[in-house]
Enzyme design. Sequence first.
Site, PDB file in Angstrom:
ATOM      1  N   ASP A 179      -6.502  -6.874   4.112  1.00 43.90           N
ATOM      2  CA  ASP A 179      -7.616  -6.191   3.436  1.00 43.90           C
ATOM      3  C   ASP A 179      -8.517  -7.233   2.775  1.00 43.90           C
ATOM      4  O   ASP A 179      -9.739  -7.213   2.935  1.00 43.90           O
ATOM      5  CB  ASP A 179      -7.048  -5.224   2.385  1.00 43.90           C
ATOM      6  CG  ASP A 179      -8.139  -4.515   1.615  1.00 43.90           C
ATOM      7  OD1 ASP A 179      -9.084  -4.025   2.266  1.00 43.90           O
ATOM      8  OD2 ASP A 179      -8.065  -4.464   0.377  1.00 43.90           O
ATOM      9  N   LYS A 213       2.918 -15.305   2.546  1.00 46.55           N
ATOM     10  CA  LYS A 213       3.190 -16.036   1.302  1.00 46.55           C
ATOM     11  C   LYS A 213       4.692 -16.291   1.283  1.00 46.55           C
ATOM     12  O   LYS A 213       5.430 -15.856   0.393  1.00 46.55           O
ATOM     13  CB  LYS A 213       2.708 -15.191   0.099  1.00 46.55           C
ATOM     14  CG  LYS A 213       2.724 -15.897  -1.218  1.00 46.55           C
ATOM     15  CD  LYS A 213       1.648 -16.961  -1.385  1.00 46.55           C
ATOM     16  CE  LYS A 213       1.861 -17.728  -2.671  1.00 46.55           C
ATOM     17  NZ  LYS A 213       1.002 -18.914  -2.803  1.00 46.55           N
ATOM     18  N   ASP A 255      -3.047 -18.080   0.282  1.00 48.40           N
ATOM     19  CA  ASP A 255      -4.017 -18.743  -0.612  1.00 48.40           C
ATOM     20  C   ASP A 255      -4.763 -19.838   0.144  1.00 48.40           C
ATOM     21  O   ASP A 255      -5.986 -19.979   0.054  1.00 48.40           O
ATOM     22  CB  ASP A 255      -3.335 -19.275  -1.885  1.00 48.40           C
ATOM     23  CG  ASP A 255      -2.034 -20.017  -1.621  1.00 48.40           C
ATOM     24  OD1 ASP A 255      -1.553 -20.031  -0.470  1.00 48.40           O
ATOM     25  OD2 ASP A 255      -1.477 -20.591  -2.582  1.00 48.40           O
ATOM     26  N   TYR A 264       0.829  -1.209   0.000  1.00 49.38           N
ATOM     27  CA  TYR A 264       0.000   0.000   0.000  1.00 49.38           C
ATOM     28  C   TYR A 264       0.863   1.260   0.000  1.00 49.38           C
ATOM     29  O   TYR A 264       0.471   2.286  -0.533  1.00 49.38           O
ATOM     30  CB  TYR A 264      -0.887   0.041   1.257  1.00 49.38           C
ATOM     31  CG  TYR A 264      -2.239  -0.613   1.116  1.00 49.38           C
ATOM     32  CD1 TYR A 264      -2.345  -1.975   0.824  1.00 49.38           C
ATOM     33  CD2 TYR A 264      -3.408   0.108   1.306  1.00 49.38           C
ATOM     34  CE1 TYR A 264      -3.584  -2.576   0.718  1.00 49.38           C
ATOM     35  CE2 TYR A 264      -4.653  -0.492   1.204  1.00 49.38           C
ATOM     36  CZ  TYR A 264      -4.737  -1.823   0.906  1.00 49.38           C
ATOM     37  OH  TYR A 264      -5.959  -2.410   0.807  1.00 49.38           O
ATOM     38  N   ASP A 323     -12.524  -8.838   4.195  1.00 47.64           N
ATOM     39  CA  ASP A 323     -13.779  -8.809   3.426  1.00 47.64           C
ATOM     40  C   ASP A 323     -14.319 -10.227   3.272  1.00 47.64           C
ATOM     41  O   ASP A 323     -15.516 -10.464   3.401  1.00 47.64           O
ATOM     42  CB  ASP A 323     -13.557  -8.199   2.032  1.00 47.64           C
ATOM     43  CG  ASP A 323     -13.822  -6.696   2.007  1.00 47.64           C
ATOM     44  OD1 ASP A 323     -13.609  -6.043   3.057  1.00 47.64           O
ATOM     45  OD2 ASP A 323     -14.234  -6.180   0.955  1.00 47.64           O
TER      46      ASP A 323
END
Length: 371
Positions: free
Chosen positions: A245, A189, A221, A142, A249
Amino acid sequence: MKFKITVIPGDGIGPEVTTQARKVLEAITSTFDHEFIFTEALMGACAIDKIGNPLPDETLKQCVKSDAILFGAIGDPKYDNDPTAEVRPEQGLLKLRKQLGLFCNIRPVKAYQELLHNSPLKQQIIEGTDIVIYRELTGGIYFGIKELSEDKQIAFDGCSYAVEEIERIAHLAFKEAQSRRKKLTLVDKANVLETSRLWRKTVTRLASKYPDVKLDFMFVDNAAMQLILNPKDFDVILTENLFGDILSDEASVIGGSIGMLASASVGSKNALFEPIHGSFPQAKGKNIANPLASILSAAMLLNHLGLHKEAREIEIAVQKSLEFGITTQDINSEKNFSTDKVGDFIVDVISSPKDLNVNFDNIHLGQSTII
Ligand code: IPM
Ligand code: MG
């Protein structure tokens, strides 16, 4: 007690839900005899429209000197659909996070018993889920270097993390796990990314300071899959900015509606509280948005100020609204209430908890909430 609270209604449904949360905080002040001094400030698309800057200096100054910030939402379709826009509403929120050093974003995800049927996921899978996501908020991709080649054919977003940035949020996540079911899952990851390997190394080193917490690791993942396959396996999730983020959601589906998810963004001095649902422009001005995430964010705000009993009152009132079905249309498409009616109900429960003898007929007629 006396506190200074900056309210940033923002864009879309932000003003509507924030109005309800503020109303609830005002009910708390009179019930518990506190004094909250509210000051409204501009941020987002509305600030660009008014003064051409998504985070006016005035707003930043106001936030710095406040004890807590209550924020609504940011974003407007006119920018979402225009990748060439140089000034974007989201820049306001990102700058505010960075300037105030709000590095730790806390997002609780709970499967409310009353909303189990609302989730597209099977009831037996989500029932009993209680997760808190600790998302790093001021680093990673970000805030990395962003580049676009001169011929505009190649774009670049850099991702970097320093040990210190990982340590400060990891300590908070370990402590949170200690106060809960003592399990911390680091989502990364690390099979691909150098930054993720630094996260693993750093968090593993810190784990020795928290021997009562069971630390495990999961690739992002796989975590995206496990979150909806076995959500009960998670207690505290610790992860970097972008993964947090996305996963938060996704996790909101467990709660039955994204309109239920509150969040806190804390730094060493300031703290901001906001629903995670965003500006939901399609619902703007219609008085249909779910105010509960904003109201629960106000509860997190009170907890942050050390007003735990007061925060608990809000949580109990929200629980009552679910029990009695005093909810907006995202939760019940057939029998539902407007944004402000739900807010009124929460205020009523807080102001007169002893009279909580709800007359359903009256509520559904919209005559009164509590008799
Ligand atoms: C969130 C939002 C923000 C983010 C946007 C509005 C910049 O999606 O708080 O999750 O990506 O952090
Ligand atoms: Mg998001």
